[in-house]
Design a protein around this motif. Structure first.
Motif, PDB file in Angstrom:
ATOM      1  N   HIS A  75       0.840  -1.202   0.000  1.00  0.00           N
ATOM      2  CA  HIS A  75       0.000   0.000   0.000  1.00  0.00           C
ATOM      3  C   HIS A  75       0.882   1.262   0.000  1.00  0.00           C
ATOM      4  O   HIS A  75       2.021   1.256   0.496  1.00  0.00           O
ATOM      5  CB  HIS A  75      -0.976  -0.010   1.180  1.00  0.00           C
ATOM      6  CG  HIS A  75      -0.333   0.189   2.520  1.00  0.00           C
ATOM      7  ND1 HIS A  75      -0.153   1.421   3.069  1.00  0.00           N
ATOM      8  CD2 HIS A  75       0.171  -0.698   3.398  1.00  0.00           C
ATOM      9  CE1 HIS A  75       0.441   1.296   4.247  1.00  0.00           C
ATOM     10  NE2 HIS A  75       0.644   0.013   4.465  1.00  0.00           N
ATOM     11  N   GLY A 110      -6.786  -4.794  -5.673  1.00  0.00           N
ATOM     12  CA  GLY A 110      -6.326  -3.445  -5.376  1.00  0.00           C
ATOM     13  C   GLY A 110      -6.305  -3.205  -3.884  1.00  0.00           C
ATOM     14  O   GLY A 110      -6.565  -4.110  -3.084  1.00  0.00           O
ATOM     15  N   GLY A 111      -5.986  -1.978  -3.497  1.00  0.00           N
ATOM     16  CA  GLY A 111      -6.137  -1.614  -2.096  1.00  0.00           C
ATOM     17  C   GLY A 111      -7.585  -1.235  -1.835  1.00  0.00           C
ATOM     18  O   GLY A 111      -8.423  -1.277  -2.744  1.00  0.00           O
TER      19      GLY A 111
HETATM   20  S1  SF4 Z   1      -5.987  -4.058   2.833  1.00  0.00           S
HETATM   21 FE1  SF4 Z   1      -4.634  -5.216   1.495  1.00  0.00          FE
HETATM   22  S2  SF4 Z   1      -3.612  -3.658   0.182  1.00  0.00           S
HETATM   23 FE2  SF4 Z   1      -4.532  -2.604   1.909  1.00  0.00          FE
HETATM   24  S3  SF4 Z   1      -2.865  -2.416   3.350  1.00  0.00           S
HETATM   25 FE3  SF4 Z   1      -4.039  -4.240   3.934  1.00  0.00          FE
HETATM   26  S4  SF4 Z   1      -3.018  -5.946   2.885  1.00  0.00           S
HETATM   27 FE4  SF4 Z   1      -2.265  -4.028   1.931  1.00  0.00          FE
END
Ligand code: SF4
Length: 357
Positions: A75, A110-111
């Motif tokens: 991220h 995606g995020g």
């Molecule tokens: S939700 Fe997924 S993309 Fe977002 S910070 Fe957490 S692991 Fe990373």
């Protein structure tokens, strides 16, 4: 060795289900004994020596993410990759390149983007599917589905229905570690264990297939590792939607948890064998070559694993944590063949497309 060990060994070789307490005890077994037991259970799940792989591509369409999990290097706020969002043209070009390489599956992930709503996701799925009707979209994650539904003011069920009619084929389980004590530390803004289970139930009711993963080595106890496996086994008992289980170790580099020492290769082999023995209701266990490396993954094929997962013509998330292992169709065939197995290229549903002598 005591009587308890002998009884447990008999139970495992007879193909019987083992309890959580018995599973914890497996971590003190001699590694090769454990591997043999894992391989025996693998033969009960899939007789024969075929090991599959799929040619696929993960398209990470954005790394802008509200959750900013501590264990994630992908991220934008983790600082290793600047914020980006792919255009629809970028996504189509990447899918085209996969198709040209003989690929059959795309994983759009995606995020948890602050602005993207269900309409955006539906448009993305529809556009890819209209342009590439033969490509399987095994995409998003339970966390993304909950995020999409919350952003759009609809239920997860409605979001899943809309994505299905747009052309979504299946959803990866992206389970991380299903232990709330750890989730509160490593990903406090992501879904809870109960929410993950609820999404699985929704996917099941909507006729989807999925998978489960396990990210271990984030400070959890052996009991918590087994608790994760029990949650996965229970979901599979109730739904039968899990086509595969994929364990991989946490990669600390470039994350907010870089003080943690990475798990060892021995732990990886233990996890593969224990997962195979505990998860008596899941047919395929993938060897995680991407995080563990190609050679440890090859050894895992003798400890209970029976699939190599995707060749992945592109991957960004693990690369962000400093891991640069890559492979190709020919390398995969060599790795599987040199483990004494029969390499097969498969589709998303684990049906054989091509066998290599
Ligand atoms: S939700 Fe997924 S993309 Fe977002 S910070 Fe957490 S692991 Fe990373």
């Amino acid at each position: 060795m005591g009587n308890k060990y002998v009884l447990l060994k008999e139970k495992i070789y007879a193909g019987q289900r083992i309890s959580a307490e018995e599973a914890v005890g497996l971590f003190s077994w001699d590694l090769l004994e454990l591997g043999k037991a894992g391989d025996h259970r693998r033969k009960l799940a899939t007789p024969g020596e075929e090991v599959g792989f799929i040619i696929d591509r993960i398209i990470n369409f954005t790394n802008v993410c509200e959750a900013a999990c501590r264990f994630c290097a992908f991220h934008a706020r983790a600082g290793s990759i600047p914020p980006y969002t792919l255009s629809m043209d970028d996504i189509l070009a990447k899918t085209e390149a996969l198709k040209a390489a003989g690929g059959t599956q795309v994983m759009l992930q995606g995020g948890l983007h602050p602005d993207y709503t269900l309409a955006f996701y539906v448009h993305m799925v529809k556009t890819v599917k209209e342009n590439f009707p033969d490509i399987v979209l095994h995409s998003f994650s339970p966390a993304e589905l909950v995020h999409i539904s919350e952003k759009s003011g609809v239920s997860v069920d409605d979001a899943v229905k809309a994505l299905k009619s747009a052309g979504l084929d299946s959803v990866p389980g992206a389970s991380d570690l299903l232990v709330d004590r750890i989730r509160k530390i490593v990903s406090p803004h992501k879904i809870t264990t109960a929410q993950w289970c609820e999404v699985m139930e929704v996917l099941y009711r909507n006729g989807f297939k999925s998978s489960a993963t396990m990210t271990y080595g984030m400070g959890e106890t052996v009991d918590e590792r087994i608790a994760h496996l029990m949650t996965v086994r229970n979901i599979q008992d109730r739904t039968g939607i899990l086509r595969a289980f994929i364990p991989w170790s946490f990669s600390p580099e470039n994350t907010g948890m870089s003080h943690i020492l990475p798990a060892t290769g021995i732990e990886y082999l233990q996890i593969v064998a224990v997962s195979r023995i505990v998860l008596d209701n899941i047919r395929y266990i993938q060897a995680g070559w991407l995080t563990e490396g190609l050679k440890p993954a090859q050894v895992a094929l003798c400890f209970g694993a029976n699939d190599m997962g995707g060749v992945l013509t592109e991957e960004v998330v693990v690369k962000a944590a400093g891991i640069t292992t890559t492979t190709s169709r020919d390398r995969m065939i060599d790795i599987i063949g040199n483990a004494g197995k029969i390499p097969v290229r498969r589709d998303s549903d684990y049906q054989v497309l091509e066998r290599y002598a």
